[in-house]
Write a protein that holds these residues in place. Structure first.
Motif, short mmCIF file in Angstrom:
data_model
loop_
_atom_site.label_atom_id
_atom_site.label_comp_id
_atom_site.label_asym_id
_atom_site.label_seq_id
_atom_site.Cartn_x
_atom_site.Cartn_y
_atom_site.Cartn_z
N VAL A 149 0.87 -1.19 0.00
CA VAL A 149 0.00 0.00 0.00
C VAL A 149 0.90 1.23 0.00
CG1 VAL A 149 -1.82 1.29 1.19
CG2 VAL A 149 -1.76 -1.21 1.36
N TYR A 150 0.50 2.25 -0.76
CA TYR A 150 1.18 3.54 -0.71
C TYR A 150 0.27 4.55 -0.03
CZ TYR A 150 3.22 8.00 -1.95
OH TYR A 150 3.76 9.26 -1.88
N VAL A 151 0.81 5.28 0.95
CA VAL A 151 0.03 6.26 1.71
C VAL A 151 0.66 7.64 1.55
CG1 VAL A 151 -0.83 6.94 3.98
CG2 VAL A 151 -0.68 4.51 3.39
N LEU A 152 -0.15 8.61 1.11
CA LEU A 152 0.29 10.00 1.05
C LEU A 152 -0.63 10.82 1.95
CD1 LEU A 152 2.24 12.05 -0.26
CD2 LEU A 152 0.46 12.49 -1.97
N PRO A 153 -0.16 11.18 3.17
CA PRO A 153 -1.03 11.88 4.13
C PRO A 153 -1.05 13.40 3.94
CG PRO A 153 0.81 10.70 5.22
CD PRO A 153 1.12 10.81 3.77
N SER A 154 -0.45 13.93 2.88
CA SER A 154 -0.25 15.37 2.76
C SER A 154 -1.56 16.13 2.58
CB SER A 154 0.69 15.68 1.60
OG SER A 154 0.13 15.26 0.38
N VAL A 155 -1.50 17.39 2.93
CA VAL A 155 -2.63 18.31 2.75
C VAL A 155 -2.19 19.40 1.78
CG1 VAL A 155 -3.65 17.88 5.01
CG2 VAL A 155 -1.92 19.68 4.77
N ASP A 156 -3.16 20.10 1.19
CA ASP A 156 -2.87 21.15 0.22
C ASP A 156 -1.90 20.65 -0.84
OD1 ASP A 156 -4.49 22.95 1.61
OD2 ASP A 156 -2.85 23.55 2.92
N GLU A 157 -2.12 19.44 -1.32
CA GLU A 157 -1.25 18.82 -2.32
C GLU A 157 -1.65 19.32 -3.70
OE1 GLU A 157 1.84 16.91 -3.72
OE2 GLU A 157 1.35 16.75 -1.58
N PRO A 158 -0.77 20.08 -4.40
CA PRO A 158 -1.17 20.69 -5.67
C PRO A 158 -1.57 19.69 -6.74
CG PRO A 158 0.85 21.68 -4.84
CD PRO A 158 0.57 20.49 -3.98
N PHE A 159 -1.00 18.49 -6.71
CA PHE A 159 -1.38 17.47 -7.67
C PHE A 159 -1.30 16.09 -7.04
CE2 PHE A 159 -0.59 14.50 -11.18
CZ PHE A 159 -1.68 14.79 -11.98
N GLY A 160 -0.12 15.62 -6.76
CA GLY A 160 0.08 14.29 -6.20
C GLY A 160 0.79 13.38 -7.18
N MET A 161 1.98 13.80 -7.64
CA MET A 161 2.72 13.02 -8.63
C MET A 161 3.04 11.62 -8.11
SD MET A 161 3.77 13.41 -11.68
CE MET A 161 4.86 12.62 -12.87
N THR A 162 3.39 11.52 -6.82
CA THR A 162 3.72 10.20 -6.29
C THR A 162 2.51 9.27 -6.28
OG1 THR A 162 3.35 10.95 -4.00
CG2 THR A 162 5.60 11.09 -4.87
N VAL A 163 1.32 9.85 -6.20
CA VAL A 163 0.10 9.04 -6.24
C VAL A 163 -0.03 8.33 -7.58
CG1 VAL A 163 -2.42 9.20 -6.32
CG2 VAL A 163 -1.16 10.32 -4.48
N ILE A 164 0.16 9.07 -8.68
CA ILE A 164 0.02 8.41 -9.97
C ILE A 164 1.22 7.51 -10.27
CG2 ILE A 164 -1.59 10.09 -10.93
CD1 ILE A 164 0.70 11.29 -12.51
N GLU A 165 2.39 7.83 -9.73
CA GLU A 165 3.53 6.93 -9.87
C GLU A 165 3.24 5.59 -9.18
OE1 GLU A 165 6.73 9.20 -8.27
OE2 GLU A 165 7.18 10.21 -10.17
N ALA A 166 2.65 5.64 -7.99
CA ALA A 166 2.30 4.42 -7.28
C ALA A 166 1.23 3.64 -8.04
CB ALA A 166 1.82 4.75 -5.87
N MET A 167 0.20 4.33 -8.55
CA MET A 167 -0.84 3.64 -9.32
C MET A 167 -0.25 2.98 -10.56
SD MET A 167 -4.28 6.01 -9.05
CE MET A 167 -3.59 7.32 -10.05
N SER A 168 0.70 3.67 -11.21
CA SER A 168 1.33 3.10 -12.39
C SER A 168 2.09 1.82 -12.05
CB SER A 168 2.28 4.12 -13.00
OG SER A 168 2.94 3.60 -14.13
N ALA A 169 2.65 1.77 -10.84
CA ALA A 169 3.38 0.58 -10.41
C ALA A 169 2.46 -0.53 -9.92
CB ALA A 169 4.37 0.96 -9.31
N GLY A 170 1.14 -0.30 -9.98
CA GLY A 170 0.19 -1.32 -9.52
C GLY A 170 0.07 -1.40 -8.02
N THR A 171 0.29 -0.27 -7.33
CA THR A 171 0.23 -0.23 -5.88
C THR A 171 -1.02 0.51 -5.42
OG1 THR A 171 2.65 -0.16 -5.81
CG2 THR A 171 1.49 0.45 -3.80
N PRO A 172 -1.85 -0.11 -4.56
CA PRO A 172 -3.04 0.58 -4.05
C PRO A 172 -2.65 1.84 -3.30
CG PRO A 172 -3.10 -1.76 -3.51
CD PRO A 172 -1.73 -1.48 -4.03
N VAL A 173 -3.46 2.88 -3.47
CA VAL A 173 -3.14 4.21 -2.92
C VAL A 173 -4.17 4.63 -1.88
CG1 VAL A 173 -3.04 6.67 -3.48
CG2 VAL A 173 -1.86 5.01 -4.94
N VAL A 174 -3.66 5.17 -0.77
CA VAL A 174 -4.48 5.86 0.23
C VAL A 174 -3.99 7.30 0.28
CG1 VAL A 174 -5.13 6.01 2.66
CG2 VAL A 174 -4.84 3.76 1.58
#
Length: 372
Positions: A268-293
């Motif tokens: 699982v990949y977890v990004l707890p950030s607030v005021d995140e302008p986009f979330g590049m690491t989120v789509i990088e994790a999704m691309s790697a086939g990793t569930p995102v929170v």
């Protein structure tokens, strides 16, 4: 142009986006050059893939980790590179390098694009207002400003004011990893944080979440990666106070290839950030086939929630923990999330789709430059 390239990915999303765009442009037959400062333990590489890299070592001329870094000879590099360019694309923050790039583009009478990555928002500090007296008139000379979200569009419009350049929406993109999802079920039960250790990214909340998950899922392990930007001492204190020294670890900063491997082995990949302008690491994790929170403070959270591509929480450690525990316990749910995340990347957030749009903008810019 981007402010900084480094061996630890310290400048984060803007550098990743710039290199991704240029690598795809190079793959399509364009001649691509990236001009930047360099920071690292070794000399800067001459190329990133097929992209020529022209750098100078970063020097701190003013306070601020990125705001005040510069090298005098970078101005000469910018002048020469822009003189040879059909298209100038400036990934612009509020910093000396971006200011120099905008000034050189204006002096060169180049029609250029600016992409601000959510870094140029209204600020009231006296030093920012003083900086903006020079910076904003230069930014207004762009032929267009690329924005990620409606929120960034509104914020940038406030800074630039009426009558400024067109604000054009362009999402960030990654290269889809078609092998990532297939290997997901052989991964360790590792929960991953991969971002700068900065208060806005809230790594302390990740540790608080880990303490709650550990009470319910004893074999789960948690790893934080990223350059420290002030939060590491608090993270280490929390790990010790919760008695998690064998459960939660900090692995330092990673380069891009190491980051891809980290996503690929995580459950699982977890990004707890607030005021995140986009979330590049989120789509990088999704691309790697990793569930995102992630949290509802991530700019693309609503889109991901509609697609069923991520678990979106209010960001509290308890909601983050519930989401992680639910995914670790439910293979079917994880599989659905991975499939939806993969579709989201391929349909909207792939570098192919993004560069199709970017090429249209570049061609329009070149056409204007040739006909006016």
């Amino acid at each position: 142009m981007v402010t900084l390239v480094s061996d630890d990915g310290a400048y984060g999303g803007p550098t990743s986006v710039a290199t991704g765009q240029l690598e795809e442009c190079a793959a399509r037959g364009h001649e691509a050059t990236l001009v930047s400062l360099w920071q690292g333990r070794s000399p800067a590489p001459a190329r990133i893939g097929a992209v020529a890299l022209r750098t100078r070592p970063a020097r701190s001329l003013l306070p601020g980790r990125f705001t005040g870094i510069m090298h005098p000879l970078l101005v000469r590099d910018l002048w020469r590179s822009m003189g040879q360019a059909d298209v100038v694309h400036i990934h612009a923050g509020r910093d000396l390098v971006s200011l120099a790039a905008l000034a050189v583009a204006a002096l060169r009478r180049k029609r250029f694009l600016a992409q601000t990555h959510g870094m140029v928002e209204p600020r009231r500090a006296a030093l920012v207002r003083l900086f903006d007296r020079v910076y904003v008139p230069l930014l207004r000379r762009a032929r267009g400003c690329l924005v990620l979200t409606e929120r960034e569009r509104l914020a940038l419009a406030q800074v630039i004011g009426p009558g400024g350049p067109s604000l054009l929406t362009l999402p960030n993109g990654v290269r889809p990893d078609r092998d990532g999802a297939e290997g997901h079920w052989h991964r360790d039960r590792e929960v991953l944080f991969l971002a700068r250790l900065h208060p806005r990214k809230r790594p302390e909340s990740f540790v608080e979440m880990a303490a709650l998950v550990h009470r319910r899922v004893l074999d789960a392990r948690f790893t934080l990666y990223g350059a420290d930007e002030g939060s590491l001492p608090a993270v280490r204190r929390l790990i010790a106070s919760h008695g998690l020294t064998d459960i939660v670890s900090y692995g330092g900063a990673l380069d891009h290839a190491e980051a891809v491997r980290a996503y690929a082995k995580a459950a699982v990949y977890v990004l707890p950030s607030v005021d995140e302008p986009f979330g590049m690491t989120v789509i990088e994790a999704m691309s790697a086939g990793t569930p995102v929170v992630c949290t509802d403070g991530c700019a693309i959270a609503d889109d991901l929630a509609r697609r069923g591509a991520a678990v979106v929480t209010d960001g509290s450690p308890s909601e983050l923990a519930d989401a992680v525990c639910g995914l670790l316990a439910d293979d079917e749910r994880r599989h659905a999330l991975v499939s939806a995340g993969r579709r989201a990347v391929e349909e909207t957030f792939s570098i192919h789709a993004v560069t199709d749009r970017l090429e249209e903008i570049y061609r329009r810019l070149c056409h204007i430059g040739c006909t006016e």
